[in-house]
Design a protein around this motif. Structure first.
Motif, PDB file in Angstrom:
ATOM      1  N   VAL A  40       0.864  -1.163   0.000  1.00 48.63           N
ATOM      2  CA  VAL A  40       0.000   0.000   0.000  1.00 48.63           C
ATOM      3  C   VAL A  40       0.905   1.218   0.000  1.00 48.63           C
ATOM      4  N   THR A  91      -6.897  -3.181  -0.033  1.00 46.93           N
ATOM      5  CA  THR A  91      -6.502  -2.476  -1.245  1.00 46.93           C
ATOM      6  C   THR A  91      -4.991  -2.356  -1.331  1.00 46.93           C
ATOM      7  N   GLY A  92      -4.451  -2.597  -2.521  1.00 51.87           N
ATOM      8  CA  GLY A  92      -3.018  -2.472  -2.721  1.00 51.87           C
ATOM      9  C   GLY A  92      -2.581  -3.179  -3.986  1.00 51.87           C
TER      10      GLY A  92
END
Length: 125
Positions: A40, A91-92
């Motif tokens: 991230v 998320t990433g």
């Protein structure tokens, strides 16, 4: 020449699922320990799930236990990351990595030599 190619990333809503794939070319996957990592922006790359070459030892990141699973298909030279009940914090950019080793490796990026280019996962409503 060893090459890793990830696919399967995308955008999903919280609670959704994705399955990432990583195909190894050039060498037999059966000889390698495999790891999935994510990064991230602004944070260090973290280990998500790692599996040894025998498939007997799997190490999970604390944040994904019970939600993510790793599997390998040595005949297809492919490793999968099944991600269920996705959360925004998942998320990433997700990377797969391999290491030619008979040992059980720690699920940290310093243990792995060969990396794919990454696939982006976005979880938001």
């Amino acid at each position: 020449q060893l090459q890793l190619v990830e696919s399967g990333g995308g955008a999903v809503q919280p609670g959704g699922s994705l399955r990432l794939s990583c195909v190894l070319s050039g060498f037999p996957l059966a000889q390698y320990a495999i790891g999935w990592f994510r990064q991230v922006p602004g944070k260090e790359r973290e280990g998500v799930l790692c599996i040894d070459r025998n498939g007997a030892n799997i190490e999970y990141g604390d944040s994904v236990k019970g939600r993510f699973t790793i599997s390998r298909d040595n005949a297809q030279n492919t490793v999968y990351l099944q991600m269920n009940n996705l959360k925004p914090e998942d998320t990433g950019i997700y990377y797969c990595a391999v290491e030619h080793s008979t040992f059980v490796l720690d699920c940290v990026d310093s243990e792995y030599t060969f990396w794919g280019q990454g696939t982006r996962v976005s979880v938001s409503s």
